[in-house]
Design an enzyme around this catalytic site. Structure first.
Site, PDB file in Angstrom:
ATOM      1  N   GLY A   1      13.549  27.797   4.035  1.00  0.00           N
ATOM      2  CA  GLY A   1      14.340  28.083   2.847  1.00  0.00           C
ATOM      3  C   GLY A   1      14.819  26.771   2.279  1.00  0.00           C
ATOM      4  O   GLY A   1      14.552  25.701   2.837  1.00  0.00           O
TER       5      GLY A   1
ATOM      6  N   ASP B   1       4.744  26.351   2.623  1.00  0.00           N
ATOM      7  CA  ASP B   1       6.037  26.325   1.928  1.00  0.00           C
ATOM      8  C   ASP B   1       6.096  25.197   0.900  1.00  0.00           C
ATOM      9  O   ASP B   1       7.088  25.086   0.180  1.00  0.00           O
ATOM     10  CB  ASP B   1       7.194  26.189   2.938  1.00  0.00           C
ATOM     11  CG  ASP B   1       6.986  25.049   3.909  1.00  0.00           C
ATOM     12  OD1 ASP B   1       6.030  25.108   4.690  1.00  0.00           O
ATOM     13  OD2 ASP B   1       7.774  24.087   3.881  1.00  0.00           O
ATOM     14  N   ASN B   2       5.058  24.380   0.832  1.00  0.00           N
ATOM     15  CA  ASN B   2       5.001  23.353  -0.209  1.00  0.00           C
ATOM     16  C   ASN B   2       3.938  23.666  -1.247  1.00  0.00           C
ATOM     17  O   ASN B   2       3.559  22.808  -2.035  1.00  0.00           O
ATOM     18  CB  ASN B   2       4.722  21.976   0.419  1.00  0.00           C
ATOM     19  CG  ASN B   2       5.901  21.467   1.238  1.00  0.00           C
ATOM     20  OD1 ASN B   2       7.037  21.889   1.022  1.00  0.00           O
ATOM     21  ND2 ASN B   2       5.650  20.575   2.173  1.00  0.00           N
TER      22      ASN B   2
ATOM     23  N   ASP C   1      20.798  17.924   7.590  1.00  0.00           N
ATOM     24  CA  ASP C   1      22.135  17.616   7.084  1.00  0.00           C
ATOM     25  C   ASP C   1      22.306  18.030   5.618  1.00  0.00           C
ATOM     26  O   ASP C   1      23.349  17.776   5.015  1.00  0.00           O
ATOM     27  CB  ASP C   1      22.425  16.116   7.242  1.00  0.00           C
ATOM     28  CG  ASP C   1      21.359  15.245   6.590  1.00  0.00           C
ATOM     29  OD1 ASP C   1      20.492  15.799   5.890  1.00  0.00           O
ATOM     30  OD2 ASP C   1      21.404  14.016   6.781  1.00  0.00           O
ATOM     31  N   GLY C   2      21.267  18.631   5.051  1.00  0.00           N
ATOM     32  CA  GLY C   2      21.372  19.071   3.659  1.00  0.00           C
ATOM     33  C   GLY C   2      21.252  17.944   2.651  1.00  0.00           C
ATOM     34  O   GLY C   2      21.417  18.154   1.450  1.00  0.00           O
TER      35      GLY C   2
ATOM     36  N   ARG D   1      15.378  17.987 -10.294  1.00  0.00           N
ATOM     37  CA  ARG D   1      13.979  18.208 -10.643  1.00  0.00           C
ATOM     38  C   ARG D   1      13.805  19.504 -11.417  1.00  0.00           C
ATOM     39  O   ARG D   1      14.627  20.417 -11.335  1.00  0.00           O
ATOM     40  CB  ARG D   1      13.088  18.156  -9.402  1.00  0.00           C
ATOM     41  CG  ARG D   1      13.320  19.264  -8.418  1.00  0.00           C
ATOM     42  CD  ARG D   1      12.382  19.132  -7.219  1.00  0.00           C
ATOM     43  NE  ARG D   1      12.585  20.233  -6.292  1.00  0.00           N
ATOM     44  CZ  ARG D   1      11.959  20.362  -5.133  1.00  0.00           C
ATOM     45  NH1 ARG D   1      11.088  19.453  -4.742  1.00  0.00           N
ATOM     46  NH2 ARG D   1      12.204  21.395  -4.345  1.00  0.00           N
TER      47      ARG D   1
ATOM     48  N   ARG E   1       7.346  29.407  -3.997  1.00  0.00           N
ATOM     49  CA  ARG E   1       6.234  28.925  -3.165  1.00  0.00           C
ATOM     50  C   ARG E   1       5.513  30.085  -2.509  1.00  0.00           C
ATOM     51  O   ARG E   1       6.035  31.200  -2.473  1.00  0.00           O
ATOM     52  CB  ARG E   1       6.813  28.067  -2.023  1.00  0.00           C
ATOM     53  CG  ARG E   1       7.688  26.967  -2.472  1.00  0.00           C
ATOM     54  CD  ARG E   1       8.961  26.859  -1.614  1.00  0.00           C
ATOM     55  NE  ARG E   1       9.908  25.997  -2.321  1.00  0.00           N
ATOM     56  CZ  ARG E   1       9.841  24.679  -2.298  1.00  0.00           C
ATOM     57  NH1 ARG E   1       8.971  24.096  -1.538  1.00  0.00           N
ATOM     58  NH2 ARG E   1      10.666  23.958  -3.014  1.00  0.00           N
TER      59      ARG E   1
ATOM     60  N   LYS F   1      18.282  18.483  -5.501  1.00  0.00           N
ATOM     61  CA  LYS F   1      17.844  18.332  -4.112  1.00  0.00           C
ATOM     62  C   LYS F   1      18.736  17.312  -3.414  1.00  0.00           C
ATOM     63  O   LYS F   1      18.923  16.212  -3.936  1.00  0.00           O
ATOM     64  CB  LYS F   1      16.388  17.853  -4.097  1.00  0.00           C
ATOM     65  CG  LYS F   1      15.721  17.844  -2.741  1.00  0.00           C
ATOM     66  CD  LYS F   1      14.211  17.677  -2.923  1.00  0.00           C
ATOM     67  CE  LYS F   1      13.504  17.497  -1.591  1.00  0.00           C
ATOM     68  NZ  LYS F   1      12.043  17.376  -1.796  1.00  0.00           N
TER      69      LYS F   1
ATOM     70  N   ASP G   1       7.026  19.316  -4.058  1.00  0.00           N
ATOM     71  CA  ASP G   1       7.560  18.704  -2.829  1.00  0.00           C
ATOM     72  C   ASP G   1       6.808  17.440  -2.404  1.00  0.00           C
ATOM     73  O   ASP G   1       5.970  17.450  -1.508  1.00  0.00           O
ATOM     74  CB  ASP G   1       7.564  19.719  -1.675  1.00  0.00           C
ATOM     75  CG  ASP G   1       8.780  20.633  -1.749  1.00  0.00           C
ATOM     76  OD1 ASP G   1       9.471  20.620  -2.783  1.00  0.00           O
ATOM     77  OD2 ASP G   1       9.039  21.354  -0.770  1.00  0.00           O
TER      78      ASP G   1
END
Ligand code: AMP
Ligand code: MG
Length: 496
Positions: free
Chosen positions: A91, A255-256, A126-127, A177, A184, A114, A265
């Protein structure tokens, strides 16, 4: 008319779906945010005023210091096959979809930030995103677009001095972005794996309505089959376009993979310097699963995984027939692109072999991919000093003086004579098909080093070069010449 961020026409059709598709999130601001890059070309796509570049309030809003009225920030849930291994839940672990903006031409753009902090999908992360990787993604999206290949775009980078820990301590940053959608393959896989066919169908309807409305006239079953065929076709064409520009994505996990066939990505990607069919840009991929020459096969494999995820919507026959179309579409597209790169107008049975012959020379000699085709664009057998055609020595130089290049040039010359090719007209065409500049990793690295030292100006200077890669940029000759020796030793990892 251009607007401020707050005055854009925000919509939230993705956030309007039920909450099983996402988590509502609020960004965690970075301390001391500072605008490091701003792309007026992308701002224009949103009808956003370029004044945002000097507006401290723009940075505050992107940083999440205050909410942007009209937005509903969410992090989407997805899953994926990573390096062939099924991962049941992924996710947006560090990206937040702010919302969608429709511009004056009725084009709708997703706006994502992002690096804006933890979400339910952050897993061990860590986000955050590091300045290095935001610069790489910012430049790559614009370079790809400049080459005419579908891609996410980049609006801005916000830097901070917050430390983040990767292989070493780096600075955290935010990338803004844009994409028609960030959905995806993995957004479908997650619901198929949980046996939630109604969610798969609902997301499919959402994507079709927004991105392929022409399919809405077809009855349900046919519509989904046609939609899947279209995704397969777009994926095949996208991989062909990457191949023609010497690009390797590096991490082609499902997922990309964009559901609308755009490049998505950017991590440890690379445009090749020296041509090597087995080029692996990502040092975390020693087996070369995502090597340059594996991409066509991987694109198909990924489409097959998507087909499985859509089994509740389309029949096995329809899925297989779509997958069977992949190869022909890929080959048709690569054929078209190589023909343009060689400046050919007519078609002969041996043309594929002619193109393959040039690539074989480059591969054996490790000739520079971009420089060799650019040099070939100026090859003119009808002019020269009588002893040899104009431009031959530049091709030889780019091809590392390969002993095989002269025989190939002779064959190419015969081919040009057979179609009565006009040198001047062909040169004009080829200079528009063979870029002078691609975003080589060492070029990005120079910009990154400057930015890490506090000088952000090179980011947008580089963007302007790579965003119009077929044009001459007199101050940037260096980037069209031989790469420096250290370029060969650059190592890129997955960490970003
Ligand atoms: P990527 O390799 O960048 O495509 O990321 C794969 C998955 O890991 C995605 O779901 C990302 O959201 C997540 N991810 C990558 N880096 C981080 C991070 N620093 N913090 C949280 N999640 C991350
Ligand atoms: Mg990703």
């Amino acid at each position: 008319m251009t607007r401020r961020l707050d005055d854009l026409k925000w919509e939230n059709s993705f956030a309007g779906l039920p909450d099983r598709f996402y988590q509502r999130v609020t960004p965690t601001p970075l301390a001391n945010p500072q605008l490091a890059a701003f792309n007026p070309d992308a701002a224009a796509l949103l009808d956003l005023s370029a004044d945002a570049a000097t507006d401290p309030d723009f940075v505050a809003a992107i940083n999440g210091d205050r909410p942007i009225p009209g937005t509903t920030p969410v992090a989407a849930i997805y899953a994926g096959h990573q390096f062939g291994v099924w991962v049941p839940q992924l996710g947006d672990g560090r990206a937040i979809l702010l919302g969608e903006v429709t511009n004056g031409h009725h084009e709708r753009w997703d706006i994502q930030v992002k690096g804006s902090g933890l979400t339910r999908f952050s897993r061990m992360g860590d986000g955050r995103a590091v300045l290095r990787s935001t610069i790489r993604e910012y430049l790559a999206g614009e370079a790809m677009t400049g080459l005419g290949v579908p891609s996410t775009r980049a609006l801005a980078i916000v830097a901070s001095d917050v430390p983040v820990y990767r292989e070493s301590v780096e600075r955290a940053a935010l990338l803004v972005r844009l994409a028609p959608t960030h959905v995806r393959f993995g957004n479908f896989e997650v619901f198929a794996s949980r046996s939630m066919p109604d969610a798969v169908a609902q997301l499919a309807d959402h994507v079709i309505e927004r991105h392929l409305p022409q399919l809405l006239t077809l009855p349900g079953a046919e519509r989904y089959a046609a939609w899947y065929r279209e995704i397969v076709a777009r994926t095949a064409r996208l991989v062909a376009m990457w191949t023609a520009t010497g690009f390797t994505h590096g991490v082609l996990n499902t997922d990309n993979m964009s559901i609308i066939g755009i490049t998505l990505d950017y991590g440890p990607y690379g445009w090749m310097d020296r041509y090597d069919r087995g080029f692996i840009p990502n040092h975390s991929d020693p087996a070369g699963r995502y090597a340059f020459d594996q991409q066509p096969m991987v694109g198909l494999w990924n489409c097959a995984r998507l087909g499985e995820a859509l089994h509740s919507l389309i029949s096995e026959d329809d899925a297989l027939s779509a997958l069977e179309s992949y190869r022909g579409i890929f080959e048709g597209e690569i054929d078209r692109l190589m023909r343009a790169k060689l400046g050919l107008l007519t078609s002969e049975p041996d043309d594929q072999e002619l193109a393959a012959g040039f690539l074989a020379v480059l591969h054996a000699a490790r000739g520079d991919y971009t420089r060799s085709f650019r040099a070939l664009s100026r090859f003119a057998p009808r002019s020269g000093d009588g002893r040899e055609p104009a431009g031959a020595s530049a091709v030889r130089e780019a091809a590392e003086e390969s002993p095989a290049i002269d025989a190939w040039l002779a064959r190419y010359t015969q081919r040009l004579i057979r179609e009565d090719s006009d040198d001047v007209a062909r040169q004009r065409r080829m200079l528009q098909a063979n870029p002078k500049y691609v975003l080589r990793n060492w070029m990005a690295q120079e910009v990154i080093a400057a930015a890490e030292g506090g000088d952000f100006a090179p980011i947008d200077a580089m963007r302007r070069i790579v965003a119009s890669p077929f044009d001459e940029h007199p101050d940037a000759e260096r980037y069209a010449g031989r790469p420096p020796a250290w370029a060969a030793d650059l190592a890129l990892s997955c960490s970003s």
